[in-house]
Write a protein that holds these residues in place. Sequence first.
Motif, short mmCIF file in Angstrom:
data_model
loop_
_atom_site.label_atom_id
_atom_site.label_comp_id
_atom_site.label_asym_id
_atom_site.label_seq_id
_atom_site.Cartn_x
_atom_site.Cartn_y
_atom_site.Cartn_z
N UNK A 68 0.84 -1.20 0.00
CA UNK A 68 0.00 0.00 0.00
C UNK A 68 0.88 1.25 0.00
N UNK A 69 0.21 2.38 0.24
CA UNK A 69 0.94 3.65 0.34
C UNK A 69 1.97 3.63 1.46
N UNK A 70 1.79 2.76 2.46
CA UNK A 70 2.77 2.67 3.55
C UNK A 70 4.15 2.34 3.00
N UNK A 71 4.23 1.30 2.19
CA UNK A 71 5.51 0.91 1.59
C UNK A 71 5.95 1.92 0.54
N UNK A 72 5.02 2.39 -0.26
CA UNK A 72 5.38 3.38 -1.28
C UNK A 72 6.06 4.59 -0.66
N UNK A 73 5.46 5.15 0.38
CA UNK A 73 6.03 6.35 0.99
C UNK A 73 7.33 6.04 1.73
N UNK A 80 6.26 11.05 -4.72
CA UNK A 80 5.26 10.01 -4.42
C UNK A 80 3.85 10.54 -4.76
N UNK A 81 3.55 11.78 -4.39
CA UNK A 81 2.25 12.38 -4.69
C UNK A 81 1.97 12.33 -6.19
N UNK A 82 3.01 12.54 -6.98
CA UNK A 82 2.86 12.47 -8.42
C UNK A 82 2.42 11.07 -8.86
N UNK A 83 2.95 10.03 -8.21
CA UNK A 83 2.55 8.66 -8.58
C UNK A 83 1.09 8.39 -8.27
N UNK A 84 0.53 9.16 -7.36
CA UNK A 84 -0.86 8.95 -6.96
C UNK A 84 -1.85 9.81 -7.75
N UNK A 85 -1.32 10.77 -8.50
CA UNK A 85 -2.20 11.69 -9.22
C UNK A 85 -2.01 11.64 -10.73
N UNK A 86 -0.99 10.96 -11.20
CA UNK A 86 -0.77 10.77 -12.64
C UNK A 86 -0.89 9.30 -12.98
N UNK A 87 -1.13 9.02 -14.23
CA UNK A 87 -1.23 7.64 -14.68
C UNK A 87 0.14 7.02 -14.95
N UNK A 88 1.13 7.85 -15.24
CA UNK A 88 2.46 7.37 -15.57
C UNK A 88 3.45 8.51 -15.36
N UNK A 89 4.74 8.25 -15.37
CA UNK A 89 5.73 9.32 -15.17
C UNK A 89 5.52 10.47 -16.15
N UNK A 90 5.75 11.67 -15.67
CA UNK A 90 5.41 12.86 -16.46
C UNK A 90 6.40 13.18 -17.56
N UNK A 100 2.72 3.50 -9.44
CA UNK A 100 1.61 4.36 -9.83
C UNK A 100 0.25 3.74 -9.49
N UNK A 101 0.27 2.64 -8.78
CA UNK A 101 -0.99 2.07 -8.28
C UNK A 101 -1.44 2.86 -7.05
N UNK A 102 -2.71 3.17 -7.02
CA UNK A 102 -3.26 3.94 -5.88
C UNK A 102 -3.93 2.96 -4.92
N UNK A 103 -3.34 2.78 -3.75
CA UNK A 103 -3.79 1.79 -2.78
C UNK A 103 -4.31 2.46 -1.51
N UNK A 104 -5.42 3.15 -1.64
CA UNK A 104 -6.09 3.82 -0.51
C UNK A 104 -5.14 4.72 0.26
N UNK A 105 -4.47 5.65 -0.42
CA UNK A 105 -3.58 6.57 0.31
C UNK A 105 -4.37 7.46 1.27
N UNK A 106 -3.74 7.86 2.35
CA UNK A 106 -4.42 8.66 3.35
C UNK A 106 -4.74 10.06 2.84
N UNK A 107 -5.94 10.52 3.14
CA UNK A 107 -6.35 11.85 2.71
C UNK A 107 -5.45 12.93 3.31
N UNK A 108 -4.97 12.71 4.54
CA UNK A 108 -4.13 13.72 5.18
C UNK A 108 -2.86 13.94 4.38
#
Length: 377
Positions: free
Chosen positions: A67-72, A106-116, A130-138
């Motif tokens: 999840x986002x835990x490992x990603x971040x 990391x935020x970019x991986x959650x808001x884009x479909x692929x590297x910019x 670039x998979x979005x795995x329920x990242x925290x809203x905070x």
Amino acid sequence: MTRSRSGLEDYRSRVRGCLFGGAVGDALGAPVEFMTLDGIRAEHGPAGVREYVADYADGSPRHGLVTDDTQMTLFSVEGLIRAGVRQDRGLGFNPLGVVHHAYLRWFETQTLQEPSGHPDGWLREERWLYARRAPGDTCLNALGRGAGTPDRPYGTAAENDSKGCGGVMRSAPFGLLPPEGAPGDAYIFTIAAQAAGLTHGHPTGRLASGALALLIHRLVAGDDLRTALDAAMVELRGHESHEETDAALDQALRAAATEPVSAETVEGLGGGWIAEEALAIAVYAALVHPEPEEFTDALALAVTHSGDSDSTGAVCGNVLGALHGETALPPELTFEVEGRGTIGQLADDFVWEFTEGNRLHDDYGPPSRWTRRYPGG
């Protein structure tokens, strides 16, 4: 840094153990994160979650998804390496702003479909991130405000009052800085707390993160679990607003000493949604299953509850991996954890940057290739 070959091997093992252990705990707990304890037991039996649950989102079973835990956490590692590169260039070791920049990648991986398209190191090119795995809203909201402008320079603290576990679950890498030559326990605690504060503004969210980083740091230095925890708690108590985190860790210690080893005891420590509870649950599971051969037992206990199972599993895996090193990792889980190649590369690069940096930045090799991999910013 001068380090014996056996010392270097031990350090590398603990770094790899910490990062892989966190990913395994994250992947083990992720599929049951929003389930009740009764529901988990009905589906997985009284022993709880001890193997990966298949994900069929793509039509075929996939196991070990993180999840986002490992990603971040991985972007924390990358940010620290890039801070090390800046230090090698004579700019000093000031990781807060560099890590903030990493979190924006990391935020970019959650808001884009692929590297910019613009080159910025290798990690942001890893498509699986670039998979979005329920990242925290905070985290998303805090990072979505951007940084790197005169009004909001890199390293600016978040303007919220959240103490969610999204800071502590990514803080272990700060504790992986080598004990030899490190600025000291207080610095490790403080820089991890400040980095958590980039997204989580409540003091408890910051201080729990600092406590985890220092716990990891003392384990990497060779302390046993209780000695390392004592050192983290001594440092914690020197900080204003430490009471909530201190009380949660005290409760974990009492539970480990006096309560039955059970999921019910875990649930008595909270749900893990907030920082001090996530840390307490992870520490409790490690305390009652401290031996290398109990790694899976500890992770199963850490994730089998009606709460934030992926984060508590991730933090527990970080702790046990730093304590025992990579040889204690359960192979039946580690071999197929998502991103295994990326995690291993980052772990090794982290070790090389902070132990053999002279061989990467002088006549031993072309610095352009290393700094293209890790631009210093």
